[in-house]
Design a protein around this motif. Structure first.
Motif, mmCIF file in Angstrom:
data_model
loop_
_atom_site.group_PDB
_atom_site.id
_atom_site.type_symbol
_atom_site.label_atom_id
_atom_site.label_comp_id
_atom_site.label_asym_id
_atom_site.label_seq_id
_atom_site.Cartn_x
_atom_site.Cartn_y
_atom_site.Cartn_z
ATOM 1 N N PHE A 205 -4.596 0.163 3.773
ATOM 2 C CA PHE A 205 -5.792 0.911 4.152
ATOM 3 C C PHE A 205 -5.405 2.125 4.986
ATOM 4 N N ALA A 206 -4.589 1.890 6.001
ATOM 5 C CA ALA A 206 -4.163 2.983 6.887
ATOM 6 C C ALA A 206 -3.330 4.012 6.152
ATOM 7 N N ALA A 207 -2.435 3.548 5.291
ATOM 8 C CA ALA A 207 -1.564 4.470 4.559
ATOM 9 C C ALA A 207 -2.365 5.368 3.625
ATOM 10 N N LEU A 208 -3.356 4.807 2.951
ATOM 11 C CA LEU A 208 -4.147 5.585 1.997
ATOM 12 C C LEU A 208 -5.148 6.504 2.696
ATOM 13 N N ALA A 209 -5.611 6.099 3.872
ATOM 14 C CA ALA A 209 -6.471 6.994 4.654
ATOM 15 C C ALA A 209 -5.705 8.265 5.013
ATOM 16 N N THR A 210 -4.435 8.108 5.343
ATOM 17 C CA THR A 210 -3.572 9.258 5.648
ATOM 18 C C THR A 210 -3.264 10.051 4.387
ATOM 19 N N GLY B 259 2.470 -7.007 -1.908
ATOM 20 C CA GLY B 259 1.192 -6.328 -2.060
ATOM 21 C C GLY B 259 1.143 -4.999 -1.322
ATOM 22 N N TYR B 260 1.973 -4.846 -0.287
ATOM 23 C CA TYR B 260 2.034 -3.567 0.411
ATOM 24 C C TYR B 260 2.469 -2.458 -0.541
ATOM 25 N N ILE B 261 3.405 -2.795 -1.432
ATOM 26 C CA ILE B 261 3.889 -1.800 -2.400
ATOM 27 C C ILE B 261 2.840 -1.572 -3.481
ATOM 28 N N LEU B 262 2.384 -2.656 -4.086
ATOM 29 C CA LEU B 262 1.389 -2.551 -5.153
ATOM 30 C C LEU B 262 0.128 -1.840 -4.690
ATOM 31 N N GLY B 263 -0.337 -2.192 -3.480
ATOM 32 C CA GLY B 263 -1.586 -1.642 -2.975
ATOM 33 C C GLY B 263 -1.570 -0.132 -2.847
ATOM 34 N N ASN B 264 -0.459 0.401 -2.378
ATOM 35 C CA ASN B 264 -0.364 1.860 -2.231
ATOM 36 C C ASN B 264 -0.431 2.566 -3.585
#
Length: 404
Positions: free
Chosen positions: A142-147, A385-390
């Motif tokens: 969530f935080a990574a994609l907000a950025t 999931g951290y990788i897939l999610g991004n």
């Protein structure tokens, strides 16, 4: 924002609430059958949600951030000290399959929710990117994609509150599912059956599992001391790899950076390697699982705190609906595929949990229910999931933007 009776900077009072309510939740779970069936995790979560929404405690505080920053990482090594690496890898294969199938539910839910609400929510493509990424691997995405999409702060805040409330409600549902006869009849439940077989007379299932055991000061010192060292070394190694591999590298290096530069994946990997190479040292430590589990219960209290219903009603009712559609479809897809391919009920629940909340919440649920053999595997699978999610969040965000 609710003006809470306890202000956000009342550090000692808030720590007293977090730790005290976690202790009360465990005590209730082990002394009353209704609480054991409901689970201490749900008692911890719902109690915190009620107190936050009635204005007794604040919905935001640096104290809560400290739990994510320190308490959760310290709990993970403690809970893996008795893990057998060979068994973990055997279990991880099945969990990986149902986790990936569950991720299909997130993607399908995001597409359906976007089509239904794209004309009603401003900036929905970027909101969809954040939430779909978060519901593939947790709030880190969530935080990574907000950025990544440079989402305005007020939009991020509204989406965070909706995300937190949905996550808390869904965990409540997932923890209740094993107590529902329909699911027990339709799915295999080997881990639940094993725990129930240990039930002793008038004791609750939880009390039977968490029997009193011999523990010395030496055990506490080695357990806590080892956990601190492992966390410090793991996070430093992950930081080093993030520095060495540039963020804007090619796809292969980006994937490698996401894996070996992730704090929790490095922490899990290093702990399992140490336990495998020097098993006698860790096997002799009593009480590590108990200490780690108590820390996880503090984490469950914190999960319930930010779910502010007044803020949702005021700022983000449609975003809440958008997230709810994704969660609902993820659940339907997870349990449908799980039934079709004969996965165990515990595997389906944890995989869907890892999608929506991330590996730490899934591991916490496994611990709270006594499914100890699945703690290591779901941590390993969930961190992927951290990788897939991004990637999923970025792809959906770009696609949805092109449709506006």
């Amino acid at each position: 924002m609710i003006n809470a009776l306890i202000s956000p900077d009342e550090t000692w009072l808030l720590w007293a609430f977090l730790v005290g309510w976690a202790a009360v939740s465990i005590w209730l779970e082990q002394h009353y059958e209704w609480a054991s069936k409901l689970s201490g995790a749900i008692i911890a979560l719902v109690g915190a949600m009620l107190m936050a929404n009635t204005g007794l405690i604040p919905v935001e505080s640096p104290v809560y951030d400290s739990v994510w920053t320190y308490v959760v990482p310290l709990s993970i090594p403690l809970l893996l000290f008795q893990s057998n690496l060979r068994k973990i890898w055997q279990e991880s294969g099945r969990l990986l399959m149902i986790f990936l199938l569950s991720s299909i539910g997130t993607v399908a839910g995001s597409i359906v929710a976007f089509i239904l609400l794209k004309d009603l929510i401003p900036g929905l493509p970027h909101i969809a990117a954040m939430i779909s990424g978060s519901y593939t691997g947790g709030s880190v995405n969530f935080a990574a994609l907000a950025t990544r999409f440079d989402v305005p702060g007020e939009t991020v805040s509204s989406a965070v509150v909706a995300d937190n409330l949905l996550m808390a409600v869904y965990f409540f549902i997932l923890i209740l599912i094993p107590a529902i006869g329909f699911f027990r009849q339709k799915y295999n439940t080997p881990h639940i059956d094993a725990i129930e077989a240990q039930d002793e007379g008038d004791k609750t299932t939880s009390a039977s599992y968490w029997k009193r055991k011999e523990i010395a000061l030496n055990d506490i010192a080695l357990a806590v001391g080892s956990s601190f060292v492992i966390v410090a070394v793991s996070f430093k190694l992950a930081e080093m790899f993030r520095f060495l591999i540039p963020e804007d590298a090619n796809i292969f290096l980006s994937a490698l950076r996401a894996m070996i530069g992730d704090d929790y994946l490095m922490l899990t990997t290093l702990t399992l390697l140490l336990v495998s190479f020097i098993p006698k040292y860790f096997e002799r430590i009593n009480g590590a699982q108990e200490i780690g589990t108590f820390l996880i219960y503090i984490f469950f209290v914190v999960i319930g705190v930010p779910a502010s219903i007044p803020l949702i009603i005021e700022n983000a009712p449609l975003i809440l609906l958008f997230a709810a559609i994704i969660v609902f479809i993820n659940m339907i897809v997870s349990f449908s595929f799980g039934r079709l391919f004969k996965f165990d009920l515990e595997e389906i629940i944890l995989s869907s949990n890892a999608n929506i909340g991330g590996p730490t919440t899934a591991a916490a649920m496994a611990i709270s229910r006594g499914w100890t053999r699945l703690v290591g595997p779901i941590l390993i699978v969930g961190t992927l999931g951290y990788i897939l999610g991004n990637y999923i969040g970025t792809a959906l965000g770009l696609w949805f933007s092109s449709m506006m």
